[in-house]
Design a protein around this motif. Sequence first.
Motif, short mmCIF file in Angstrom:
data_model
loop_
_atom_site.label_atom_id
_atom_site.label_comp_id
_atom_site.label_asym_id
_atom_site.label_seq_id
_atom_site.Cartn_x
_atom_site.Cartn_y
_atom_site.Cartn_z
N SER A 96 -1.72 1.42 8.86
CA SER A 96 -1.61 2.63 9.68
C SER A 96 -1.67 3.83 8.76
O SER A 96 -0.85 3.98 7.86
CB SER A 96 -0.28 2.55 10.44
OG SER A 96 -0.01 3.76 11.06
N LEU B 287 1.17 5.26 0.13
CA LEU B 287 0.46 6.49 0.52
C LEU B 287 1.25 7.75 0.17
O LEU B 287 0.72 8.85 0.23
CB LEU B 287 0.19 6.48 2.03
CG LEU B 287 -0.58 5.29 2.61
CD1 LEU B 287 -0.58 5.35 4.13
CD2 LEU B 287 -2.01 5.27 2.08
N SER C 232 -5.44 -7.46 0.97
CA SER C 232 -5.18 -7.79 2.37
C SER C 232 -5.53 -9.25 2.63
O SER C 232 -4.76 -9.99 3.27
CB SER C 232 -6.01 -6.87 3.27
OG SER C 232 -6.16 -7.42 4.56
N LEU D 206 -3.02 4.91 -2.63
CA LEU D 206 -4.11 5.63 -1.97
C LEU D 206 -3.64 7.04 -1.60
O LEU D 206 -2.45 7.25 -1.35
CB LEU D 206 -4.51 4.84 -0.72
CG LEU D 206 -5.65 5.36 0.16
CD1 LEU D 206 -6.97 5.38 -0.60
CD2 LEU D 206 -5.81 4.47 1.40
N GLN E 137 -3.05 -8.34 10.11
CA GLN E 137 -2.50 -7.25 9.32
C GLN E 137 -2.92 -5.91 9.91
O GLN E 137 -4.01 -5.78 10.47
CB GLN E 137 -2.99 -7.32 7.87
CG GLN E 137 -2.29 -8.44 7.10
CD GLN E 137 -2.81 -8.55 5.69
OE1 GLN E 137 -3.84 -7.98 5.34
NE2 GLN E 137 -2.11 -9.31 4.89
N ARG F 216 -4.05 7.77 12.58
CA ARG F 216 -3.08 8.59 13.32
C ARG F 216 -3.16 10.07 12.97
O ARG F 216 -2.39 10.87 13.49
CB ARG F 216 -1.65 8.08 13.05
CG ARG F 216 -1.40 6.66 13.56
CD ARG F 216 0.03 6.24 13.35
NE ARG F 216 0.32 6.12 11.92
CZ ARG F 216 1.03 6.98 11.22
NH1 ARG F 216 1.58 8.02 11.78
NH2 ARG F 216 1.23 6.78 9.94
N HIS F 217 -4.04 10.43 12.05
CA HIS F 217 -4.04 11.83 11.59
C HIS F 217 -5.31 12.57 12.02
O HIS F 217 -6.39 11.98 12.11
CB HIS F 217 -3.90 11.86 10.07
CG HIS F 217 -2.55 11.42 9.60
ND1 HIS F 217 -1.47 12.26 9.59
CD2 HIS F 217 -2.11 10.22 9.19
CE1 HIS F 217 -0.41 11.61 9.15
NE2 HIS F 217 -0.76 10.35 8.91
N LEU G 290 -5.50 11.82 4.74
CA LEU G 290 -5.42 10.42 5.16
C LEU G 290 -6.54 10.00 6.11
O LEU G 290 -6.95 8.85 6.10
CB LEU G 290 -4.07 10.12 5.79
CG LEU G 290 -2.96 9.81 4.77
CD1 LEU G 290 -1.62 9.69 5.46
CD2 LEU G 290 -3.27 8.55 3.98
N THR H 213 2.85 -1.15 4.23
CA THR H 213 2.45 0.23 3.92
C THR H 213 3.68 1.13 3.81
O THR H 213 4.57 1.05 4.66
CB THR H 213 1.52 0.77 5.03
OG1 THR H 213 0.41 -0.11 5.17
CG2 THR H 213 1.01 2.16 4.68
N LEU I 67 0.87 -1.18 0.00
CA LEU I 67 0.00 0.00 0.00
C LEU I 67 0.91 1.23 0.00
O LEU I 67 1.75 1.38 0.89
CB LEU I 67 -0.89 0.00 1.25
CG LEU I 67 -1.67 1.28 1.55
CD1 LEU I 67 -2.66 1.59 0.43
CD2 LEU I 67 -2.42 1.16 2.88
N ARG J 25 1.55 -10.83 3.67
CA ARG J 25 2.06 -9.57 4.21
C ARG J 25 1.52 -8.40 3.40
O ARG J 25 1.54 -8.44 2.17
CB ARG J 25 3.60 -9.52 4.12
CG ARG J 25 4.31 -10.54 4.97
CD ARG J 25 4.46 -10.06 6.41
NE ARG J 25 5.27 -10.98 7.19
CZ ARG J 25 4.80 -12.07 7.80
NH1 ARG J 25 3.53 -12.38 7.69
NH2 ARG J 25 5.60 -12.85 8.49
N LEU J 26 1.06 -7.38 4.11
CA LEU J 26 0.65 -6.13 3.45
C LEU J 26 1.52 -5.04 4.05
O LEU J 26 1.45 -4.77 5.25
CB LEU J 26 -0.83 -5.87 3.74
CG LEU J 26 -1.39 -4.53 3.27
CD1 LEU J 26 -1.34 -4.42 1.75
CD2 LEU J 26 -2.84 -4.36 3.73
N GLY K 199 4.65 5.10 3.69
CA GLY K 199 4.16 6.47 3.88
C GLY K 199 3.01 6.50 4.86
O GLY K 199 2.64 5.47 5.44
N GLY K 200 2.45 7.67 5.05
CA GLY K 200 1.30 7.78 5.96
C GLY K 200 1.65 8.52 7.22
O GLY K 200 2.75 8.96 7.44
#
Lengths: 130, 123
Positions: free
Chosen positions: B122, A8, A119, A40, B119, B14-15, B22, A127, A6, A124-125, A129-130
């Motif tokens: 975040s 971001l 997912s 995303l 899973q 978290r935002h 996000l 991520t 994923l 394993r997924l 960024g974020g």
Amino acid sequence: MIYSLLVLSDPTRGSMARNAAAFAHTLLARGHELHRVFFLDKGVLCGAACGIYPQDESSPLDAWVSLAQDHGVDLVLCVTSALRQGMLDEREAARFERGGATIHPAFTISGLGQLIDASAASDRLITFGG
Amino acid sequence: MSDDETRSLLLVFRHSPYGEGLARAGVDLALACGAFEHPVSLLFAGAGVLQLCPRQDGNSLGLKDIGKQLASLPLYDIESVYFDAEAGTRYGVSPQDSPVPAEPLDAQALQRLLREHRQIISL
């Protein structure tokens, strides 16, 4: 092991989106399977077809396109994030009467269901960024 | 572990609700999980607890109201909703005011929650 990613991060800021592409190539080189990369929020900008980078920087697009073209990896941009940021394929451009596609054809546009499917289908997924 | 648990997904928010995109993307993802009947739990952590503030008015910013969207989670059978109690105290968000019922977790319970999901996303 089956992975999905994923993304971001905005590919024009920092190195996180580039790290994601490098991670994808590395896991394939090590014999793992990459089910899907889902983009995303700002991550959908990774699909921009027309970004131009200075000569002393590599275009982050090439690494993604190679994943799709050389390894058949499914690259999916979230439709809500994509439309809002003007990231359109031919179909969306026609539907909303915009000039033409703005994403590279290695990417497709679809819904969040594709992330949920990734997912469920992956061990394993990861991520970025974020 | 039951099959539901092994497939289970934890979304960590978290935002803050309107500072960036996000928070909105996270709520959309939670609702999509509900629509696809995919088991999901939510954890509001750090500045993410601000999404639980009562009397939000996202519309005044020209944006969708995150509080109203969160209030619809139980309609999608999403009832495993938690928040970091320490962050709640720091940001002055108390559970009885929240647009969606959320359970406060201390540090130890947070660790347990993170461990028991297969899973974690975040965002």
